[in-house]
Design an enzyme around this catalytic site. Structure first.
Site: not given
Lengths: 245, 245
Positions: A50, A52, A198
């Site tokens: 998934r 972002d 991240r």
């Protein structure tokens, strides 16, 4: 029933992310609508990861089932036709057995993070890389990355909304390499926590700027506390590159 | 009077080209308006090369004169500030003498042309490369490129609206290299005719697809007739990389 495996490239800037959401177009929804137009069947498309909003893919993998019999070429070209002009491309469509599951069967996922280390804003790479002005020492970033390789409790680098059962993950690869003014971080693991790359990138940039030592990264990891980690890097520089099954 | 040399990056997709035109925003106009906002003076910005609509630059060079005394950093950051959000970036601003002229002083200009050779449309590189589906033989393209190197009458590869005095140019470098599914053409010369690289690229792709032989490229060059050349490649893949003074 026919199961199809797709390898998908997309520009994440245009989407709320991989997953269907009420607040805008998602990659999953675009693919599901294209399958419906192609095959006349309502399907669920399952992705390997998934991503972002703003995160790109060079090789996301997905699967879905349809009754209709189609050739590999018809699936690939038909989905691309129906998704136009969205910036999503099916690079490959392969007929697979019902054993295959894009998410569950994945043995390794690969990502890269692109940093452009210069003082001036990005014209051509806007939205495609993170521009940071302070000179980064990629060698010390790579040394700090070494501290994070292996099996660890990554709570320090985990988003608060992360839905994973456990914060323990095994990072197989984490390297930092500079080429000219571009710094590329490569990360590989069976699976990642939400925002893990991240958050790691944001921390490694602190190291590269000389604000944090390698030892501080080790202490942050051991603290198992998100508030001890560095800031979250923007989505722009992150690319989901490939999945190994 | 202070003369400034600028090194400029831009995404050509958003512009009608380098040169000011009535039908839309140009790079030149964006820079001239930014100088006016920064220095309060109306100036003419001279570029080293007039790129067409859709053609990108990694290192276009330009110059202009202002009365106001400014630092290199103030010019660079000030122009970038005033051009936001246009996808143009001044990478470098340098104080130069009145002898310097971005166009006239240029000794060599460099371009690259990016082809992505795959069947599926470009999601991430849309507008940034030319996607061609038929398998290209980069080695034979490079052989055909060799025929065009040197001093020739390039009428066959010259746009009908080209304003150059002479069709005779000296092509110093023309190479074709494949890396994965990307084919990169590199071209260097003191100066180029209008559409010269795009017309050469369109011709080399004919060769790469097996439609033309190397000998036919030689004959086309010698014909000095635009109708004997290949089609014009789209602007998307062309990048003005640098200028040598």
């Amino acid at each position: 029933m026919n199961r199809w495996k797709l390898t998908v490239e997309y520009d994440g800037s245009d989407f709320v992310g991989w997953q269907r959401q009420d607040n805008g177009p998602s990659v999953q929804q675009s693919l599901e609508e294209a399958v419906e137009r192609l095959a006349g069947e309502t399907v669920r498309v399952h992705g390997a990861g998934r991503t972002d909003a703003g995160v790109h893919a060079l090789g996301q993998v997905a699967h879905f089932d349809v009754e209709k019999d189609l050739s590999e070429r018809a699936v690939r070209d038909g989905l691309n036709h129906h998704m136009r002009p969205a910036r999503i491309t099916v690079l490959k469509a392969e007929a697979v057995s019902q054993d295959f599951h894009a998410r569950v069967s994945a043995r390794e996922r690969g990502y890269i993070y692109r940093i452009v280390n210069r003082r001036t804003p990005l014209a051509l790479d806007r939205g495609r890389a993170w521009q940071t002005g302070r000179l980064l020492d990629a060698e010390v970033m790579n040394e700090a990355a070494g501290v994070l390789i292996g099996r660890h409790d990554f709570t320090t680098f985990r988003a608060s909304m992360c839905q994973a059962n456990s914060p323990v993950k095994t990072l197989d690869v984490l390297t930092v390499v500079r080429t000219g003014d571009e710094i590329r971080i490569t990360a590989r693991a069976r699976s990642f926590l939400h925002h893990q790359i991240r958050n790691i990138t944001g921390t490694l940039v602190q190291v590269g700027e000389g604000r944090w030592s390698v030892e501080q990264v080790r202490q942050a990891l051991e603290a198992r506390d998100r508030s001890k980690g560095g800031p979250t890097a923007p989505p722009d520089g992150l690319y989901f590159t490939d999945v190994v099954y």
